[in-house]
Design an enzyme around this catalytic site. Structure first.
Site, PDB file in Angstrom:
ATOM      1  N   CYS A   2      27.714  31.475  -5.240  1.00 17.07           N
ATOM      2  CA  CYS A   2      28.826  30.585  -5.538  1.00 17.07           C
ATOM      3  C   CYS A   2      30.107  31.409  -5.526  1.00 17.07           C
ATOM      4  O   CYS A   2      30.065  32.621  -5.716  1.00 17.07           O
ATOM      5  CB  CYS A   2      28.663  29.964  -6.917  1.00 17.07           C
ATOM      6  SG  CYS A   2      27.108  29.102  -7.114  1.00 17.07           S
ATOM      7  N   ARG A  27      30.991  31.402   0.173  1.00 13.65           N
ATOM      8  CA  ARG A  27      29.935  31.771  -0.770  1.00 13.65           C
ATOM      9  C   ARG A  27      29.090  30.561  -1.204  1.00 13.65           C
ATOM     10  O   ARG A  27      28.075  30.717  -1.857  1.00 13.65           O
ATOM     11  CB  ARG A  27      30.557  32.419  -2.011  1.00 13.65           C
ATOM     12  CG  ARG A  27      31.322  33.682  -1.706  1.00 13.65           C
ATOM     13  CD  ARG A  27      31.930  34.256  -2.954  1.00 13.65           C
ATOM     14  NE  ARG A  27      30.910  34.665  -3.886  1.00 13.65           N
ATOM     15  CZ  ARG A  27      30.310  35.849  -3.875  1.00 13.65           C
ATOM     16  NH1 ARG A  27      30.638  36.744  -2.993  1.00 13.65           N
ATOM     17  NH2 ARG A  27      29.380  36.142  -4.758  1.00 13.65           N
ATOM     18  N   TRP A  73      26.804  26.744  -4.525  1.00  8.25           N
ATOM     19  CA  TRP A  73      25.603  26.794  -3.665  1.00  8.25           C
ATOM     20  C   TRP A  73      24.463  26.555  -4.627  1.00  8.25           C
ATOM     21  O   TRP A  73      24.101  27.427  -5.410  1.00  8.25           O
ATOM     22  CB  TRP A  73      25.521  28.166  -3.002  1.00  8.25           C
ATOM     23  CG  TRP A  73      24.480  28.286  -1.947  1.00  8.25           C
ATOM     24  CD1 TRP A  73      24.599  27.958  -0.622  1.00  8.25           C
ATOM     25  CD2 TRP A  73      23.148  28.820  -2.090  1.00  8.25           C
ATOM     26  NE1 TRP A  73      23.433  28.243   0.049  1.00  8.25           N
ATOM     27  CE2 TRP A  73      22.533  28.767  -0.823  1.00  8.25           C
ATOM     28  CE3 TRP A  73      22.418  29.329  -3.162  1.00  8.25           C
ATOM     29  CZ2 TRP A  73      21.230  29.204  -0.599  1.00  8.25           C
ATOM     30  CZ3 TRP A  73      21.111  29.763  -2.942  1.00  8.25           C
ATOM     31  CH2 TRP A  73      20.535  29.703  -1.671  1.00  8.25           C
ATOM     32  N   ASN A  99      28.330  32.018 -11.621  1.00  5.55           N
ATOM     33  CA  ASN A  99      27.583  32.376 -10.419  1.00  5.55           C
ATOM     34  C   ASN A  99      26.375  33.173 -10.885  1.00  5.55           C
ATOM     35  O   ASN A  99      26.540  34.142 -11.623  1.00  5.55           O
ATOM     36  CB  ASN A  99      28.477  33.216  -9.498  1.00  5.55           C
ATOM     37  CG  ASN A  99      27.734  33.754  -8.292  1.00  5.55           C
ATOM     38  OD1 ASN A  99      26.790  33.136  -7.817  1.00  5.55           O
ATOM     39  ND2 ASN A  99      28.171  34.895  -7.796  1.00  5.55           N
ATOM     40  N   GLY A 100      25.171  32.753 -10.472  1.00  8.93           N
ATOM     41  CA  GLY A 100      23.973  33.488 -10.874  1.00  8.93           C
ATOM     42  C   GLY A 100      22.909  32.530 -11.376  1.00  8.93           C
ATOM     43  O   GLY A 100      22.997  31.316 -11.161  1.00  8.93           O
ATOM     44  N   GLU A 467      18.622  39.359  16.634  1.00  5.74           N
ATOM     45  CA  GLU A 467      19.944  39.013  16.119  1.00  5.74           C
ATOM     46  C   GLU A 467      20.503  37.792  16.871  1.00  5.74           C
ATOM     47  O   GLU A 467      21.090  36.900  16.272  1.00  5.74           O
ATOM     48  CB  GLU A 467      20.873  40.238  16.216  1.00  5.74           C
ATOM     49  CG  GLU A 467      22.301  40.037  15.767  1.00  5.74           C
ATOM     50  CD  GLU A 467      22.466  39.516  14.333  1.00  5.74           C
ATOM     51  OE1 GLU A 467      21.504  39.494  13.559  1.00  5.74           O
ATOM     52  OE2 GLU A 467      23.589  39.087  14.013  1.00  5.74           O
ATOM     53  N   LYS A 471      21.458  34.280  15.082  1.00  8.77           N
ATOM     54  CA  LYS A 471      22.799  33.676  15.162  1.00  8.77           C
ATOM     55  C   LYS A 471      22.673  32.224  15.581  1.00  8.77           C
ATOM     56  O   LYS A 471      23.311  31.328  15.023  1.00  8.77           O
ATOM     57  CB  LYS A 471      23.700  34.399  16.188  1.00  8.77           C
ATOM     58  CG  LYS A 471      24.245  35.739  15.798  1.00  8.77           C
ATOM     59  CD  LYS A 471      25.360  35.701  14.772  1.00  8.77           C
ATOM     60  CE  LYS A 471      24.820  35.748  13.386  1.00  8.77           C
ATOM     61  NZ  LYS A 471      24.460  37.024  12.814  1.00  8.77           N
ATOM     62  N   GLU A 474      21.120  30.009  12.820  1.00  7.86           N
ATOM     63  CA  GLU A 474      21.991  29.841  11.654  1.00  7.86           C
ATOM     64  C   GLU A 474      23.041  28.765  11.877  1.00  7.86           C
ATOM     65  O   GLU A 474      23.326  27.981  10.981  1.00  7.86           O
ATOM     66  CB  GLU A 474      22.713  31.165  11.337  1.00  7.86           C
ATOM     67  CG  GLU A 474      21.859  32.190  10.641  1.00  7.86           C
ATOM     68  CD  GLU A 474      22.605  33.511  10.416  1.00  7.86           C
ATOM     69  OE1 GLU A 474      22.551  34.045   9.302  1.00  7.86           O
ATOM     70  OE2 GLU A 474      23.235  34.019  11.366  1.00  7.86           O
ATOM     71  N   HIS A 490       0.627  38.030  24.541  1.00  2.69           N
ATOM     72  CA  HIS A 490      -0.380  38.085  23.478  1.00  2.69           C
ATOM     73  C   HIS A 490      -0.289  36.879  22.542  1.00  2.69           C
ATOM     74  O   HIS A 490      -0.773  36.943  21.417  1.00  2.69           O
ATOM     75  CB  HIS A 490      -0.246  39.393  22.693  1.00  2.69           C
ATOM     76  CG  HIS A 490      -0.439  40.609  23.546  1.00  2.69           C
ATOM     77  ND1 HIS A 490      -1.615  40.882  24.184  1.00  2.69           N
ATOM     78  CD2 HIS A 490       0.425  41.589  23.910  1.00  2.69           C
ATOM     79  CE1 HIS A 490      -1.492  42.003  24.896  1.00  2.69           C
ATOM     80  NE2 HIS A 490      -0.260  42.448  24.751  1.00  2.69           N
ATOM     81  N   LYS A 588      27.082  33.227   2.401  1.00  2.00           N
ATOM     82  CA  LYS A 588      27.288  34.569   2.949  1.00  2.00           C
ATOM     83  C   LYS A 588      26.678  35.644   2.065  1.00  2.00           C
ATOM     84  O   LYS A 588      26.112  36.613   2.551  1.00  2.00           O
ATOM     85  CB  LYS A 588      28.787  34.836   3.125  1.00  2.00           C
ATOM     86  CG  LYS A 588      29.018  36.178   3.800  1.00  2.00           C
ATOM     87  CD  LYS A 588      30.284  36.210   4.592  1.00  2.00           C
ATOM     88  CE  LYS A 588      30.371  37.437   5.458  1.00  2.00           C
ATOM     89  NZ  LYS A 588      29.504  37.380   6.651  1.00  2.00           N
TER      90      LYS A 588
HETATM   91  C1  G6P Z   1      22.863  36.009   3.860  1.00  3.03           C
HETATM   92  C2  G6P Z   1      23.827  35.714   4.987  1.00  3.03           C
HETATM   93  C3  G6P Z   1      23.448  36.533   6.240  1.00  3.03           C
HETATM   94  C4  G6P Z   1      23.364  38.013   5.874  1.00  3.03           C
HETATM   95  C5  G6P Z   1      22.376  38.254   4.739  1.00  3.03           C
HETATM   96  C6  G6P Z   1      22.407  39.689   4.239  1.00  3.03           C
HETATM   97  O1  G6P Z   1      21.625  35.470   4.141  1.00  3.03           O
HETATM   98  O2  G6P Z   1      23.837  34.339   5.298  1.00  3.03           O
HETATM   99  O3  G6P Z   1      24.448  36.342   7.222  1.00  3.03           O
HETATM  100  O4  G6P Z   1      22.971  38.740   7.009  1.00  3.03           O
HETATM  101  O5  G6P Z   1      22.740  37.422   3.620  1.00  3.03           O
HETATM  102  O6  G6P Z   1      23.677  39.946   3.726  1.00  3.03           O
HETATM  103  P1  G6P Z   1      24.229  41.379   3.400  1.00  3.03           P
HETATM  104  O7  G6P Z   1      25.564  41.138   2.755  1.00  3.03           O
HETATM  105  O8  G6P Z   1      23.252  42.026   2.479  1.00  3.03           O
HETATM  106  O9  G6P Z   1      24.337  42.115   4.687  1.00  3.03           O
END
Ligand code: G6P
Length: 593
Positions: A2, A27, A73, A99-100, A467, A471, A474, A490, A588
């Site tokens: 959050c 967040r 969140w 937050n938490g 990656e 992307k 997501e 396989h 994030k």
């Molecule tokens: C969340 C974000 C991702 C990110 C991951 C790790 O899941 O949505 O985009 O890669 O956290 O985040 P960090 O800040 O530890 O790299």
């Protein structure tokens, strides 16, 4: 997780808080709210993103110069306006954002209900307002009540709290970030710096189990038992513009476009002390989550190339029983390399703390100055990519990989100047790829008609494929999986149907071009639709759609080949009318385990 914000000064708090909340909305964005203190505490909160809530409610109707806000969140309790923050006690005189996760929520809630408290939401947060209110009956002042309430809760938290009648805001943190922004005749609390960069660049980073109070004129920090702590602000060189879109439609495309410059910031980074620590280890253990995990996989391959053995473990799996490998092998001869853009990912931090109990030394790789990882690591390297606002990681990933490659090279005694020269060349390659954005956009037009995607690569191109797939998942909500190209036969080949797009990442310097061509042929034979991202004409000839990569220093191909995949995901999200900066269900910075 959050986003939280607090303001005290001479300006209209509702507007300052609203603007700050927009900067931390990445967040969490399922609901939001603002409270302002005047003769009473007034609150506006609702479900949805801030832009939607603003259309329904007039935040500026909240008059006053002390305020707080929250973007949520959801963890405890569904997404509805009752569960949105801020929350108050029954009198409406104590108001807070959180937050938490309060882990002893159930026990405390039952106790408070027995004491007569009436709950209006399903959140763990609301109980803190009731708890402070009960403590206030016993304590000599509000600060005392706040501190004793904090001592009764277990779990992770950052709080901002206001109390009617006090020209102050209180805050506290444990395993969840909270900083103080120090302005002139105004002070701020915030989850992180981008929230208030347009007001100040001087920050005080609260540490574990610390509380603080801010007034217009200053701040005071204390331990949870009330002992005073003195700490001067740190000046940061991030500018307010860095946290703005600056004419771009989205933060994601802005941050992708910045990479030719952000990668050059790596040149100023000194990795020698971390390299010394790493070289002394008998075992290298790499920890990360999400996109940072892909950087970790690339680091492992690079270390192996120089003859260093290492393991990569996803943060949440690090100490998970039964039979956690790490519990057996991590000891005082271990160096952990923990990679986290935010430096606040709870899974990564919890793994770091576990490794510390085993005596391991920690190298933290993070983008956020003053983050928990930066403080808890024995040696910290900042990635220097600048604020990353879009939920999905782009520029922070490429900077992480560049730093990690430098670290591996320095450990191996390579000539750092030669590596830096290659980073300069890489910057030009990134620029060249971005200048061909229209070609990627055209490919995205074709691909956005599909719903399932394979990404394949060999060697370092495999984490790049992972990656690329991440992307796409997501931000488009489409199904994408990455495979080591040779592994298709396989198992995954059974999923291939006529027309399924297979995105092939194939730098020719990686060698074995003939092997990736065999994989393409296997897919072609089953009617797949092949999209090639390669500098090899032989590879591209086999593909239905092609993106020709410019020449690139071999060492940094993984970084260069990530750029078209970022662009592809972005353009597909736009074509599918999805918001790439705020994908559903994600945040994030995930500060709960
Ligand atoms: C969340 C974000 C991702 C990110 C991951 C790790 O899941 O949505 O985009 O890669 O956290 O985040 P960090 O800040 O530890 O790299």
């Amino acid at each position: 997780m959050c986003g939280i914000v607090g303001y005290i000064g001479n300006k209209k708090a509702s507007l300052v808080v609203l603007e700050a909340l927009k900067n931390v909305e990445y967040r969490g964005y399922d609901s939001a709210g603002i409270a302002v203190l005047n003769s009473s505490i007034q609150i506006i909160k609702d479900v949805g993103k801030l832009a939607e809530i603003e259309k329904k409610h007039n935040f500026s109707s909240l008059e006053g110069t002390i305020g707080m806000g929250h973007t949520r969140w959801a963890t405890h309790g569904g997404v509805n306006s009752m569960n949105a923050h801020p929350h108050t006690d029954e009198s409406g005189e104590i108001c807070l954002v959180h937050n938490g996760i309060i882990e002893n929520f159930q026990t405390l809630r039952e106790k408070l209900q027995k004491a007569g408290c009436k709950f209006r939401s399903e959140t763990d947060t609301e109980l803190m307002a009731h708890l402070i209110s009960l403590e206030l009956k016993k304590a000599k002042d509000f600060k005392g009540a706040f501190l004793s309430a904090l001592q009764k809760i277990e779990g992770s938290f950052s709080f901002v709290v206001m109390h009617k009648g006090e020209q102050k805001l209180y805050g506290a943190r444990k395993s969840s970030p909270l900083i103080i922004g120090v302005g002139k005749n105004e002070m701020f609390f915030a989850s992180d710096m981008p929230a208030v960069l347009s007001h100040t660049r001087d920050f005080v980073f609260l540490q574990e189990n610390e509380a603080a109070e801010i007034t217009k004129e200053g701040y005071e920090i204390y331990s949870l038992s009330g002992a005073k702590i003195s700490r001067a602000p740190t000046h940061v060189d991030w500018t307010p513009q860095m946290a703005q879109k600056e004419g771009y439609a989205h933060f994601m495309i802005k941050e992708i476009s910045e990479q030719q410059n952000s990668i050059r910031n790596v040149l100023a980074t000194d990795v020698t002390s971390a390299a010394k620590l790493l070289k002394k280890s008998k075992y290298i253990s790499i920890i990360a989550c999400g996109t940072s995990y892909h950087a970790a996989l690339l680091f492992k391959l690079r270390l192996a190339n120089y003859g260093f053995r290492s393991d990569v473990v996803i943060g949440s799996e690090y100490s998970t029983p039964p039979g956690s490998l790490q519990a057996q092998v991590v000891d005082k001869n271990t160096v952990v390399v923990a990679i986290s853009q935010s430096g606040e990912t709870a899974d990564t931090l919890s793994a770091v703390r576990f490794a510390k109990t085993k005596g391991a030394r920690i190298i933290g790789i993070t983008n956020v100055i003053g983050s928990s990882l930066s403080r808890e690591a024995d040696s910290c390297i900042y990635t220097g990519a600048g604020p990353e606002i879009s939920v999905v990681a782009t520029k922070s990933f490429t900077s992480q990989v560049a730093i990690l490659y430098m670290l591996a090279a320095v450990c191996a005694g390579e000539n750092i100047n030669e590596i830096k020269e290659k980073i300069r060349d890489l910057s030009a390659v990134i620029e060249a790829v971005i200048s061909k954005d229209k070609e990627i956009n055209d490919i995205s037009a074709e691909l956005s008609k599909h719903e399932d995607f394979f990404f394949i690569g060999r060697g370092a191109a495999h984490p790049v494929a992972m990656e690329g797939a991440l992307k796409l998942k997501e931000i488009t909500y489409l199904h994408a999986e990455a495979y080591a190209a040779g592994e298709l036969k396989h198992g995954p080949l059974s999923l291939l149907e006529e027309g399924i797009p297979v995105i092939v990442i194939a730098p020719q310097n990686a060698g074995n071009v003939f092997k990736i061509i065999s994989s393409i042929k296997e897919c072609n034979a089953r009617g797949a639709f092949i999209v090639g991202i390669s500098d090899s004409d032989a590879v591209l000839e086999e593909c239905n759609l092609k993106f020709k990569m410019p020449d690139c220093p071999t060492l940094f191909e993984a970084i260069a080949y990530t750029i078209p995949l970022q662009l592809l995901a972005y353009h597909m999200a736009i074509k599918l009318d999805k918001d790439p900066d705020k994908p559903r269900n994600l945040a994030k910075s995930v500060t709960v385990e």
